[in-house]
Design a protein around this motif. Structure first.
Motif, PDB file in Angstrom:
ATOM      1  N   ARG A  65     -21.014  41.909  -9.748  1.00 12.29           N
ATOM      2  CA  ARG A  65     -19.625  42.234 -10.108  1.00 12.29           C
ATOM      3  C   ARG A  65     -18.728  41.014  -9.861  1.00 12.29           C
ATOM      4  N   ASP A  66     -18.977  40.325  -8.754  1.00  9.54           N
ATOM      5  CA  ASP A  66     -18.215  39.100  -8.453  1.00  9.54           C
ATOM      6  C   ASP A  66     -18.381  38.070  -9.577  1.00  9.54           C
ATOM      7  N   HIS A  67     -19.621  37.944 -10.060  1.00 13.03           N
ATOM      8  CA  HIS A  67     -19.855  36.978 -11.146  1.00 13.03           C
ATOM      9  C   HIS A  67     -19.006  37.353 -12.366  1.00 13.03           C
ATOM     10  N   ALA A  68     -18.994  38.649 -12.677  1.00 17.78           N
ATOM     11  CA  ALA A  68     -18.206  39.120 -13.823  1.00 17.78           C
ATOM     12  C   ALA A  68     -16.723  38.802 -13.613  1.00 17.78           C
ATOM     13  N   MET A  69     -16.251  39.012 -12.390  1.00 15.68           N
ATOM     14  CA  MET A  69     -14.837  38.782 -12.102  1.00 15.68           C
ATOM     15  C   MET A  69     -14.477  37.296 -12.192  1.00 15.68           C
ATOM     16  N   MET A  70     -15.403  36.441 -11.745  1.00 17.93           N
ATOM     17  CA  MET A  70     -15.150  34.991 -11.824  1.00 17.93           C
ATOM     18  C   MET A  70     -15.015  34.560 -13.287  1.00 17.93           C
ATOM     19  N   MET A  71     -15.879  35.109 -14.122  1.00 13.52           N
ATOM     20  CA  MET A  71     -15.838  34.737 -15.549  1.00 13.52           C
ATOM     21  C   MET A  71     -14.587  35.305 -16.213  1.00 13.52           C
ATOM     22  N   ARG A  72     -14.257  36.531 -15.853  1.00 11.80           N
ATOM     23  CA  ARG A  72     -13.041  37.147 -16.389  1.00 11.80           C
ATOM     24  C   ARG A  72     -11.825  36.293 -16.018  1.00 11.80           C
ATOM     25  N   ARG A  73     -11.787  35.865 -14.766  1.00 14.11           N
ATOM     26  CA  ARG A  73     -10.660  35.052 -14.291  1.00 14.11           C
ATOM     27  C   ARG A  73     -10.584  33.720 -15.045  1.00 14.11           C
ATOM     28  N   TYR A  74     -11.763  33.119 -15.271  1.00 16.16           N
ATOM     29  CA  TYR A  74     -11.796  31.840 -16.001  1.00 16.16           C
ATOM     30  C   TYR A  74     -11.200  32.005 -17.394  1.00 16.16           C
ATOM     31  N   LEU A  75     -11.564  33.084 -18.061  1.00 16.22           N
ATOM     32  CA  LEU A  75     -11.039  33.336 -19.407  1.00 16.22           C
ATOM     33  C   LEU A  75      -9.524  33.535 -19.350  1.00 16.22           C
ATOM     34  N   ILE A  76      -9.076  34.370 -18.421  1.00 11.63           N
ATOM     35  CA  ILE A  76      -7.631  34.653 -18.310  1.00 11.63           C
ATOM     36  C   ILE A  76      -6.863  33.361 -18.024  1.00 11.63           C
ATOM     37  N   ASP A  77      -7.383  32.579 -17.082  1.00 15.23           N
ATOM     38  CA  ASP A  77      -6.694  31.338 -16.713  1.00 15.23           C
ATOM     39  C   ASP A  77      -6.679  30.314 -17.856  1.00 15.23           C
ATOM     40  N   ASN A  78      -7.526  30.558 -18.848  1.00 14.90           N
ATOM     41  CA  ASN A  78      -7.549  29.656 -19.996  1.00 14.90           C
ATOM     42  C   ASN A  78      -6.956  30.302 -21.247  1.00 14.90           C
ATOM     43  N   GLY A  79      -6.110  31.292 -21.016  1.00 14.82           N
ATOM     44  CA  GLY A  79      -5.336  31.869 -22.113  1.00 14.82           C
ATOM     45  C   GLY A  79      -6.081  32.821 -23.028  1.00 14.82           C
TER      46      GLY A  79
END
Ligand code: FEO
Length: 172
Positions: A51-65
């Motif tokens: 789940r943490d891995h999913a959240m890290m990737m989600r955050r990366y996408l959000i932080d990149n617009g």
């Protein structure tokens, strides 16, 4: 703004990581039912990490617009006939996940998306560790899992796993 292909691949990977969490919880359900609470505990923690891995990737996408979208998470469909089966299935699954991460990395390399390559470095290393853990578990089970005392000791060992959220994480 991220390249569209890369964003799509990472968004799909969010789903795959959530599926991994779901799959490992399914392993935990099996072990709990078998009375192997240490094995169940180990996979509950593994599910948290996924789940943490999913959240890290989600955050990366959000932080990149990128607007993240969610898809249906597949139903875990493995059947187990022995306590060794989830261990083997887990190893196979991690090899598959490694191939997915490598595929995103290869695409990032192709288009010279160095930022995403740097972000994925953490996951490349993590996959190496996860494959090694899965292989070690199989080896230990082969050595100790077929006798009651050995299985008890192995169950105790796995029960001692502590969840530690990653503080380093990937570069964003
Ligand atoms: Fe998120 Fe087990 O790979």
């Amino acid at each position: 703004m991220l390249n569209k292909d890369i964003a799509k691949l990472i968004n799909e990977q969010v789903n795959k990581e959530l599926y991994s969490a779901y799959l490992y919880l399914d392993f935990a359900n099996y072990y709990a039912d078998e009375g192997l609470d240490g094995f169940a505990h180990w996979y509950e923690i593994q599910a948290q990490e996924e789940r943490d891995h999913a959240m890290m990737m989600r955050r990366y996408l959000i932080d990149n617009g990128i607007r993240v979208t969610f898809d249906k998470i597949e139903k875990p469909d493995k059947t187990f006939n022995s306590a060794a089966d989830p261990l083997n299935a887990g190893y196979e699954h991690e090899q598959y996940v490694t191939s997915l991460i490598n595929n995103i990395y290869a695409r990032a390399f192709e288009i010279k998306d160095f930022k995403t390559m740097q972000f994925l470095d953490w996951f490349i290393k993590e996959q190496g560790e996860e494959e090694k853990n899965a292989e070690d578990q199989i080896k230990k089970f082969k050595m100790f899992g077929h006798d009651a005392k050995g299985l008890y000791a192995l169950n105790q060992e796995l029960a001692a796993r502590v969840y530690t959220p990653s503080t380093t994480g990937p570069a964003m």
